[in-house]
Motif scaffolding. Structure first.
Motif, short mmCIF file in Angstrom:
data_model
loop_
_atom_site.label_atom_id
_atom_site.label_comp_id
_atom_site.label_asym_id
_atom_site.label_seq_id
_atom_site.Cartn_x
_atom_site.Cartn_y
_atom_site.Cartn_z
N THR A 79 0.84 -1.20 0.00
CA THR A 79 0.00 0.00 0.00
C THR A 79 0.87 1.24 0.00
O THR A 79 1.91 1.29 0.66
N LEU A 80 0.43 2.24 -0.73
CA LEU A 80 1.08 3.55 -0.72
C LEU A 80 0.03 4.56 -0.28
O LEU A 80 -0.89 4.89 -1.03
N GLN A 81 0.16 5.00 0.95
CA GLN A 81 -0.75 6.01 1.50
C GLN A 81 -0.19 7.38 1.16
O GLN A 81 0.96 7.68 1.48
N MET A 82 -1.00 8.21 0.53
CA MET A 82 -0.56 9.52 0.08
C MET A 82 -1.42 10.59 0.71
O MET A 82 -2.65 10.56 0.56
N ILE A 83 -0.79 11.51 1.42
CA ILE A 83 -1.50 12.64 1.99
C ILE A 83 -0.85 13.92 1.52
O ILE A 83 0.25 13.89 0.95
N GLY A 84 -1.54 15.03 1.72
CA GLY A 84 -0.97 16.31 1.30
C GLY A 84 -0.64 16.35 -0.17
O GLY A 84 0.39 16.90 -0.57
N LEU A 85 -1.51 15.79 -0.98
CA LEU A 85 -1.22 15.71 -2.41
C LEU A 85 -1.14 17.08 -3.06
O LEU A 85 -1.86 18.02 -2.69
N ARG A 86 -0.23 17.16 -4.04
CA ARG A 86 0.04 18.41 -4.75
C ARG A 86 -0.19 18.20 -6.23
O ARG A 86 -0.11 17.07 -6.72
N PRO A 87 -0.43 19.26 -6.97
CA PRO A 87 -0.61 19.10 -8.42
C PRO A 87 0.56 18.38 -9.08
O PRO A 87 0.36 17.62 -10.04
N GLU A 88 1.76 18.59 -8.58
CA GLU A 88 2.92 17.93 -9.17
C GLU A 88 2.99 16.43 -8.88
O GLU A 88 3.85 15.73 -9.42
N ASP A 89 2.10 15.93 -8.05
CA ASP A 89 2.00 14.48 -7.82
C ASP A 89 1.16 13.81 -8.91
O ASP A 89 1.07 12.57 -8.94
N THR A 90 0.55 14.60 -9.78
CA THR A 90 -0.26 14.03 -10.85
C THR A 90 0.59 13.17 -11.77
O THR A 90 1.60 13.62 -12.30
N ALA A 91 0.18 11.92 -11.93
CA ALA A 91 0.95 10.96 -12.73
C ALA A 91 0.23 9.63 -12.75
O ALA A 91 -0.72 9.41 -11.98
N VAL A 92 0.70 8.76 -13.62
CA VAL A 92 0.32 7.36 -13.54
C VAL A 92 1.30 6.68 -12.59
O VAL A 92 2.51 6.82 -12.76
N TYR A 93 0.77 5.99 -11.61
CA TYR A 93 1.59 5.33 -10.59
C TYR A 93 1.66 3.83 -10.89
O TYR A 93 0.63 3.19 -11.13
N TYR A 94 2.87 3.32 -10.81
CA TYR A 94 3.12 1.91 -11.09
C TYR A 94 3.77 1.24 -9.89
O TYR A 94 4.62 1.85 -9.24
N CYS A 95 3.42 0.01 -9.64
CA CYS A 95 4.17 -0.78 -8.68
C CYS A 95 4.96 -1.84 -9.45
O CYS A 95 4.59 -2.23 -10.56
N ALA A 96 6.05 -2.27 -8.85
CA ALA A 96 6.93 -3.22 -9.51
C ALA A 96 7.68 -4.04 -8.48
O ALA A 96 7.94 -3.57 -7.36
N SER A 97 8.04 -5.24 -8.86
CA SER A 97 8.81 -6.11 -7.97
C SER A 97 10.29 -6.00 -8.31
O SER A 97 10.68 -6.06 -9.47
N ALA A 98 11.10 -5.86 -7.26
CA ALA A 98 12.52 -5.59 -7.44
C ALA A 98 13.35 -6.87 -7.55
O ALA A 98 12.98 -7.91 -7.02
N ARG A 99 14.49 -6.73 -8.20
CA ARG A 99 15.43 -7.84 -8.32
C ARG A 99 16.29 -7.96 -7.06
O ARG A 99 16.88 -9.00 -6.81
N ARG A 100 16.37 -6.87 -6.32
CA ARG A 100 17.21 -6.86 -5.12
C ARG A 100 16.35 -6.82 -3.87
O ARG A 100 15.27 -6.24 -3.89
N PRO A 101 16.84 -7.35 -2.75
CA PRO A 101 16.00 -7.44 -1.55
C PRO A 101 15.61 -6.11 -0.93
O PRO A 101 14.59 -6.03 -0.22
N TYR A 102 16.38 -5.05 -1.20
CA TYR A 102 16.04 -3.76 -0.62
C TYR A 102 15.56 -2.76 -1.67
O TYR A 102 15.42 -1.58 -1.40
N GLY A 103 15.26 -3.27 -2.87
CA GLY A 103 14.73 -2.41 -3.91
C GLY A 103 15.80 -1.52 -4.51
O GLY A 103 16.99 -1.68 -4.27
N SER A 104 15.37 -0.56 -5.27
CA SER A 104 16.29 0.32 -5.98
C SER A 104 15.54 1.53 -6.49
O SER A 104 14.32 1.49 -6.66
N ARG A 105 16.28 2.59 -6.78
CA ARG A 105 15.69 3.76 -7.41
C ARG A 105 15.62 3.60 -8.93
O ARG A 105 14.97 4.39 -9.60
N SER A 106 16.29 2.61 -9.47
CA SER A 106 16.37 2.44 -10.92
C SER A 106 15.30 1.51 -11.44
O SER A 106 15.18 0.36 -10.99
#
Length: 123
Positions: A79-106
């Protein structure tokens, strides 16, 4: 293997939304899960991720303090709980499973992606 993101919608600035990422066909508990977003005309941006076993969380600077990521391995959801939303948060949001155990920014470090859910923040 399938991930499905849901919970998007339209809200006014300052509003809240909760996105969910549901997994099927694999054991969610074995993977770090990340959230990314893509605004119109822009590249895919990393938002947050949560590690597989100890649920360590990470956030981009732009959402830290406003978004909270959590997981329920028994329910196979993240779950991604989002509060205080701003116009710049407008986007299509995707979830994905990582290859590494702690995830990545890439995005390249993520193997499977959900179809995306649209979040629109506008007055």
């Amino acid at each position: 293997v399938q991930l499905q993101a849901s919970g998007g919608g339209s809200v006014q600035p300052g509003g809240s939304l909760q996105l969910s990422c549901a997994a099927s066909g694999f054991s969610l508990s074995h993977y770090a899960i990340g959230w990314f977003r893509q605004a119109p005309g822009k590249g895919r941006e990393w938002v947050s991720c949560i590690s597989d076993t100890d649920s360590t969380t990470y956030y981009s600077r732009s959402v830290k303090g406003r978004f909270t990521i959590s997981r329920d391995n028994a329910k196979k959801t993240v779950t991604l709980q989002m509060i205080g939303l701003r116009p710049e948060d407008t986007a299509v949001y995707y979830c994905a499973s990582a290859r590494r155990p702690y995830g990545s920014r890439s995005p390249a470090e993520y193997a499977y992606w959900g179809q995306g859910t649209l979040v629109t923040v506008s007055s």
